[in-house]
Motif scaffolding. Sequence first.
Motif, PDB file in Angstrom:
ATOM      1  N   GLU A 246       0.816  -1.213   0.000  1.00 45.47           N
ATOM      2  CA  GLU A 246       0.000   0.000   0.000  1.00 45.47           C
ATOM      3  C   GLU A 246       0.850   1.265   0.000  1.00 45.47           C
ATOM      4  OE1 GLU A 246       0.231  -1.579   4.291  1.00 45.47           O
ATOM      5  OE2 GLU A 246      -0.045  -2.388   2.246  1.00 45.47           O
ATOM      6  N   GLU A 247       2.139   1.143   0.263  1.00 43.72           N
ATOM      7  CA  GLU A 247       3.029   2.303   0.253  1.00 43.72           C
ATOM      8  C   GLU A 247       3.610   2.594  -1.122  1.00 43.72           C
ATOM      9  OE1 GLU A 247       5.040   2.355   4.694  1.00 43.72           O
ATOM     10  OE2 GLU A 247       5.710   0.808   3.280  1.00 43.72           O
ATOM     11  N   PHE A 248       3.599   1.585  -1.984  1.00 45.63           N
ATOM     12  CA  PHE A 248       4.206   1.781  -3.299  1.00 45.63           C
ATOM     13  C   PHE A 248       3.254   2.506  -4.244  1.00 45.63           C
ATOM     14  CE2 PHE A 248       4.780   0.594  -7.713  1.00 45.63           C
ATOM     15  CZ  PHE A 248       6.106   0.943  -7.904  1.00 45.63           C
ATOM     16  N   LYS A 249       3.841   3.385  -5.040  1.00 43.94           N
ATOM     17  CA  LYS A 249       3.070   4.051  -6.090  1.00 43.94           C
ATOM     18  C   LYS A 249       4.025   4.465  -7.196  1.00 43.94           C
ATOM     19  CE  LYS A 249       3.419   8.700  -4.045  1.00 43.94           C
ATOM     20  NZ  LYS A 249       2.674   9.903  -3.597  1.00 43.94           N
ATOM     21  N   TYR A 250       3.551   4.400  -8.427  1.00 42.00           N
ATOM     22  CA  TYR A 250       4.301   4.937  -9.548  1.00 42.00           C
ATOM     23  C   TYR A 250       4.128   6.457  -9.572  1.00 42.00           C
ATOM     24  CZ  TYR A 250       5.085   0.293 -11.549  1.00 42.00           C
ATOM     25  OH  TYR A 250       5.491  -0.997 -11.754  1.00 42.00           O
ATOM     26  N   GLY A 251       5.030   7.124 -10.271  1.00 38.66           N
ATOM     27  CA  GLY A 251       4.925   8.570 -10.391  1.00 38.66           C
ATOM     28  C   GLY A 251       5.781   9.287  -9.365  1.00 38.66           C
ATOM     29  N   TRP A 252       5.395  10.518  -9.048  1.00 37.72           N
ATOM     30  CA  TRP A 252       6.186  11.351  -8.143  1.00 37.72           C
ATOM     31  C   TRP A 252       6.063  10.871  -6.706  1.00 37.72           C
ATOM     32  CZ3 TRP A 252       9.683  14.162 -10.331  1.00 37.72           C
ATOM     33  CH2 TRP A 252       9.468  14.705 -11.593  1.00 37.72           C
ATOM     34  N   ASP A 254       6.999  11.586  -2.440  1.00 41.29           N
ATOM     35  CA  ASP A 254       7.013  12.725  -1.517  1.00 41.29           C
ATOM     36  C   ASP A 254       8.396  13.374  -1.489  1.00 41.29           C
ATOM     37  OD1 ASP A 254       4.406  12.104  -0.916  1.00 41.29           O
ATOM     38  OD2 ASP A 254       4.924  10.941   0.883  1.00 41.29           O
ATOM     39  N   GLU A 255       8.436  14.666  -1.217  1.00 41.15           N
ATOM     40  CA  GLU A 255       9.706  15.383  -1.185  1.00 41.15           C
ATOM     41  C   GLU A 255      10.638  14.849  -0.095  1.00 41.15           C
ATOM     42  OE1 GLU A 255       9.344  19.593  -1.056  1.00 41.15           O
ATOM     43  OE2 GLU A 255       8.199  19.728  -2.925  1.00 41.15           O
ATOM     44  N   SER A 256      10.072  14.237   0.924  1.00 41.56           N
ATOM     45  CA  SER A 256      10.906  13.646   1.977  1.00 41.56           C
ATOM     46  C   SER A 256      11.740  12.483   1.444  1.00 41.56           C
ATOM     47  CB  SER A 256      10.025  13.158   3.138  1.00 41.56           C
ATOM     48  OG  SER A 256       9.109  12.159   2.690  1.00 41.56           O
ATOM     49  N   SER A 273      24.873  22.917   0.820  1.00 44.63           N
ATOM     50  CA  SER A 273      23.775  21.990   1.093  1.00 44.63           C
ATOM     51  C   SER A 273      22.803  21.962  -0.087  1.00 44.63           C
ATOM     52  CB  SER A 273      23.049  22.402   2.380  1.00 44.63           C
ATOM     53  OG  SER A 273      22.456  23.688   2.223  1.00 44.63           O
ATOM     54  N   TRP A 274      22.053  20.865  -0.173  1.00 48.52           N
ATOM     55  CA  TRP A 274      21.117  20.696  -1.292  1.00 48.52           C
ATOM     56  C   TRP A 274      19.977  19.802  -0.837  1.00 48.52           C
ATOM     57  CZ3 TRP A 274      20.940  16.513  -5.327  1.00 48.52           C
ATOM     58  CH2 TRP A 274      20.142  16.869  -6.432  1.00 48.52           C
ATOM     59  N   LEU A 275      18.766  20.154  -1.242  1.00 43.30           N
ATOM     60  CA  LEU A 275      17.584  19.410  -0.797  1.00 43.30           C
ATOM     61  C   LEU A 275      17.362  18.105  -1.559  1.00 43.30           C
ATOM     62  CD1 LEU A 275      15.050  22.355  -0.267  1.00 43.30           C
ATOM     63  CD2 LEU A 275      16.405  21.124   1.454  1.00 43.30           C
ATOM     64  N   GLY A 276      18.172  17.872  -2.573  1.00 41.28           N
ATOM     65  CA  GLY A 276      18.064  16.610  -3.299  1.00 41.28           C
ATOM     66  C   GLY A 276      17.172  16.692  -4.523  1.00 41.28           C
ATOM     67  N   ALA A 277      17.201  15.634  -5.312  1.00 42.27           N
ATOM     68  CA  ALA A 277      16.407  15.566  -6.543  1.00 42.27           C
ATOM     69  C   ALA A 277      15.057  14.896  -6.284  1.00 42.27           C
ATOM     70  CB  ALA A 277      17.170  14.776  -7.611  1.00 42.27           C
ATOM     71  N   ARG A 278      14.037  15.423  -6.908  1.00 43.89           N
ATOM     72  CA  ARG A 278      12.728  14.782  -6.822  1.00 43.89           C
ATOM     73  C   ARG A 278      12.800  13.393  -7.445  1.00 43.89           C
ATOM     74  NH1 ARG A 278       7.886  18.275  -9.071  1.00 43.89           N
ATOM     75  NH2 ARG A 278       6.776  16.614  -7.944  1.00 43.89           N
ATOM     76  N   VAL A 279      11.977  12.508  -6.944  1.00 46.18           N
ATOM     77  CA  VAL A 279      12.007  11.110  -7.400  1.00 46.18           C
ATOM     78  C   VAL A 279      10.715  10.776  -8.135  1.00 46.18           C
ATOM     79  CG1 VAL A 279      12.156   8.687  -6.706  1.00 46.18           C
ATOM     80  CG2 VAL A 279      13.514  10.416  -5.501  1.00 46.18           C
TER      81      VAL A 279
END
Length: 331
Positions: A246-252, A254-256, A273-279
Amino acid sequence: MPFTDDEDVPRSFNGSLDKYIHSPNGTPNASPVKSLKRKLDGKEDEEKDEKKTPARVSPRKTRSSKSLTQSTLISSPSRQGTRSAPPQTGRDSNSDGTESGTGANASSASTPSNGPVSRLRDSTPENLVLLLIGVNPGIMTGQTGHAYAHPSNLYWRLLHSSGITSFRHPPSDTYRMPELYSIGNTNIVVRPTRDASQLSKAEMNAGVPVLEEKIGRCRPEAVCLVGKGIWEAVWRVKHGRNIKKEEFKYGWQDESENMGRVRPVLGGNSEDSWLGARVFVATTTSGLAASMSLPEKQAIWNELGTWVKERREARGFVLPTMSQALGSLDN
């Protein structure tokens, strides 16, 4: 020659052929041996063969010498492989969709433990719009050095149909993608294999911190994980457990869950510092994966394509003209 119904020999040995050759105490049963050898070899046993005792020859060697003739005549290919051969259906595949072949003969020629050397190189310049991350190179990709090189793979087709590229490029254009479209490519595992099932969870997990460091160094706006299995490995390392259904999803995501995050160093420059790349988690592009239909895969890739086009436009990134792209398409 094949056995026919009127021949006085068993129609199927079902793995019990040895009992027609050896008695439990290792003494040859002359009559079955003679009858069987006439059928298999087309000649009579000589008298001296009947008097030989197999005590001087190990049973293992005797069976091996017989099996060469027997397997040629009566064994199906599926019975000639090893017990450790991976199943040929319902398996994942590697980045380029290279198949392992059919039957156990292909698995018996599996990749050695040290593995072949891959000619594929990363395409990871700084500040890309998108970095695409595959599982590992397939055999064809490793040999050619071109990403997703197997003809059955949908990668280059989906890049085009989703609008990420303006034309359907061949794998030989792998290293022009940053220049032409501000997209790059890398993998979570470097070692080439015939099939992704030949990669262990430990090997996938070990690739995650390397991947995080690589992303933190080149700092793309977003990363696309090409296949569910990559995200499962990243999740295991980040959260210390398997991802729930239930935690898996395709697409974007969360920013965390951003990847490549660079945290400020105490007493250092905060600008480092850098907030990282969106997944973004996309479907696998392997031609072997049949769990989702092409329209279902296309819908997910279209979502990514829409975002990529918007970000390039916001940057003022100029897409290649037909003549610029055809310079590589004609090769």
